[in-house]
Design an enzyme around this catalytic site. Sequence first.
Site, short mmCIF file in Angstrom:
data_model
loop_
_atom_site.label_atom_id
_atom_site.label_comp_id
_atom_site.label_asym_id
_atom_site.label_seq_id
_atom_site.Cartn_x
_atom_site.Cartn_y
_atom_site.Cartn_z
CB CYS B 82 -0.99 -0.05 1.16
SG CYS B 82 -2.32 1.17 1.02
CG HIS B 185 -3.96 -3.30 2.79
ND1 HIS B 185 -2.99 -3.04 3.74
CD2 HIS B 185 -4.43 -2.11 2.37
CE1 HIS B 185 -2.90 -1.72 3.89
NE2 HIS B 185 -3.76 -1.14 3.08
CD GLU B 187 -2.08 -6.38 5.05
OE1 GLU B 187 -1.56 -6.71 3.96
OE2 GLU B 187 -2.32 -5.19 5.38
#
Lengths: 269, 210
Positions: B82, B185, B187
């Site tokens: 990001c 993102h 994750e």
Amino acid sequence: MLKTRLIACIIAKNRLVVQSYGFSRYLPIGNVKIAVEFFVRWDVDEIIMLDIDATREGRSPDLDLVEWAATECFVPLTVGGGIRSLDDINNLLKAGADKICINSIVADQPEFVFRAAEAFGSQCITVSVDAVEDNGAYSVYDYRARWRMPWRPAQWAMKQEEMGAGEILLNSVNRDGSRVGYDINLLKMVSANLSIPVIACGGVGRVAHLSEGALTGGCQAVAAANLFQHTEHSTIAAKSHMLKSGVHVRLSSEVKYEDFEFDRMGRPL
Amino acid sequence: MNIAIIDYGMGNTKSIKNAFVHIGESDVCITKSPEKIRRANALILPGVGAFRDAMINLGEYDLVSVLTDEVCGNKKPFLGICLGMQLLFDESEEGGQFPGLGWIKGRVERLPVNDVFRVPHVGWNDLIVKKDNRILAGLGHDRNFYFVHSYHAVCASDYVLGTFSYGAEFTAAVCKDNILGVQFHPEKSHVNGLLVLKNFLAFAEERQIC
């Protein structure tokens, strides 16, 4: 293209997941971490975890619970309940929350949203707006004192957007636990006046209600709590219906959506 | 293999660590220590917040030279996430023309605002793979990743691995030798995101490039 989000709400009371009815009755059903794991194993787009007693009991957010729940949450996690300061927000974000959700503090300190958005960025600030309807007239509801505030939900939501809220979680108190569907008038009224996303919540009884919230209610995200606590109403059945209804949803490669057929009422067969 | 997630006060370091542990890599540290950065086999630069604050923080923690040595000098496998991807470029117009790390030639600009495509770009959007590459390999029919940002990177197409569509096409993933960057993102992008992280681990293991 950007997808409509399907969000699972986990209502937590004393670290247990509960089913909520009209903001007044609660039935316990299981532990929070298991709930998170199930939702992530399926295909939910986001999870909102709300500790509904924290503010009433004067407690700050349970950071251990968040840290525990976050270890297996690989979709965005929003945490709410008991947030009274910027420190609370900072601690929650450090514990694993991606966004935080605030409700009572907004009524008590109108500039809190502005300060929170400045400190952490609008993208992690969700403001929860509880709306109550009486004879066709809507007001914002303060669940602590159980009274109607002198604000209409759309006006209140617009004010929060101005202050820097990233999105609005719009709850219908009347529909909470009712299973008759979202209050579509309420959803339209609020979403039409905002440029930030609105998450619909309160009243879902069938997966068809979720599709309605997106297509007719004009919401960017649709949430349910009670509904997803029954395996036959999983998020998979929900997305299958939304897909068939023409809503643009994310369909996980690891899930089979074709297996679901729905009856006339939109219930999985 | 040891992974170091850079702790410069900006970024959901814990979520990233949780994701690596989930996919089987538990030798992960969250650190700002130059020794740990030098010892690590691969580096992750997270980032949530503003470009300017990020660069100031990296400076304050004295991380810029050790990172540049390890990444540009020693060619250590690196993944920017990001804001961590945006920092790779020469400068950003966020907060008024602020210089970045300058490891990849390019700049960061605001996403165009209009009524239909609102800013920030938040939510699940499809990744369009532009060239075959290791980091985005193995995706099924679902190409959605979770994005939340208001700025995007502009650079030569040679570096672009993937884009997203939001009114126009914008950069979603970049690669230059050992340096990788993703705007989304991983994750927080469910199975697709975990796959990208697994691919990064394999990439780091073999030190092979796109």
